[in-house]
Design a protein around this motif. Structure first.
Motif, short mmCIF file in Angstrom:
data_model
loop_
_atom_site.label_atom_id
_atom_site.label_comp_id
_atom_site.label_asym_id
_atom_site.label_seq_id
_atom_site.Cartn_x
_atom_site.Cartn_y
_atom_site.Cartn_z
N ARG A 31 0.83 -1.21 0.00
CA ARG A 31 0.00 0.00 0.00
C ARG A 31 0.86 1.25 0.00
O ARG A 31 0.53 2.25 -0.67
N GLU A 34 1.92 1.95 -3.47
CA GLU A 34 0.78 2.47 -4.24
C GLU A 34 0.55 3.96 -3.93
O GLU A 34 0.33 4.76 -4.85
N LEU A 35 0.60 4.30 -2.66
CA LEU A 35 0.39 5.70 -2.26
C LEU A 35 1.52 6.59 -2.76
O LEU A 35 1.28 7.74 -3.15
N ARG A 40 0.76 10.51 -2.98
CA ARG A 40 0.22 10.76 -1.65
C ARG A 40 1.26 10.60 -0.55
O ARG A 40 1.22 11.28 0.45
N LEU A 41 2.18 9.67 -0.72
CA LEU A 41 3.30 9.48 0.21
C LEU A 41 4.52 10.09 -0.49
O LEU A 41 5.01 9.56 -1.48
N TRP A 57 3.19 13.66 3.59
CA TRP A 57 2.07 13.07 2.87
C TRP A 57 1.29 14.18 2.20
O TRP A 57 1.33 15.32 2.64
N GLU A 68 -8.95 8.75 3.86
CA GLU A 68 -8.72 8.06 2.60
C GLU A 68 -7.28 7.64 2.35
O GLU A 68 -7.04 6.67 1.64
N VAL A 69 -6.34 8.37 2.90
CA VAL A 69 -4.94 8.06 2.65
C VAL A 69 -4.39 7.20 3.79
O VAL A 69 -4.15 6.01 3.62
N SER A 72 -6.30 4.06 4.68
CA SER A 72 -6.21 2.91 3.77
C SER A 72 -5.03 1.99 4.10
O SER A 72 -4.87 0.94 3.48
#
Length: 97
Positions: A31, A34-35, A40-41, A57, A68-69, A72
């Motif tokens: 994850r 993916e972020l 996002r990360l 972030w 959501e971030v 997850s």
């Protein structure tokens, strides 16, 4: 997109089977990738000798970041997070054109 400094501490509940911890940690790595790919990360560090993380972030606002971030992340139920909204500093050397 706004940036946030996030300090995360993860505490595994007592009695959690090792297999569950391993499963969640493996899913957490997936994850996080993916972020990062989604922007996002932004950056992530672990202080030397500590089990917490400090990262930058990105999200529209803190509510989205948490729901959501960060929400997850497979380890999120075991995490506590301190979130600080960031804004650009005029003397930021990374902000040069």
């Amino acid at each position: 997109m706004n940036e946030f400094l996030v300090e995360i501490t993860t505490v595994v509940p007592e009695g959690t089977p090792a297999e569950e911890v391993d499963r969640r940690r493996a899913a957490e790595a997936v994850r996080a990738r993916e972020l990062a790919a989604a922007g996002r990360l932004v950056r992530l560090w672990r202080p030397v000798g500590e089990r917490r993380s400090i990262g930058v972030w990105a999200a529209a606002d803190e509510a989205e970041l948490r729901a959501e971030v960060l929400g997850s992340l497979p380890l999120w139920p075991w995490m506590t997070a301190t979130v600080t909204a960031l804004e650009p500093h005029p003397n930021d050397p990374g902000n040069r054109l």
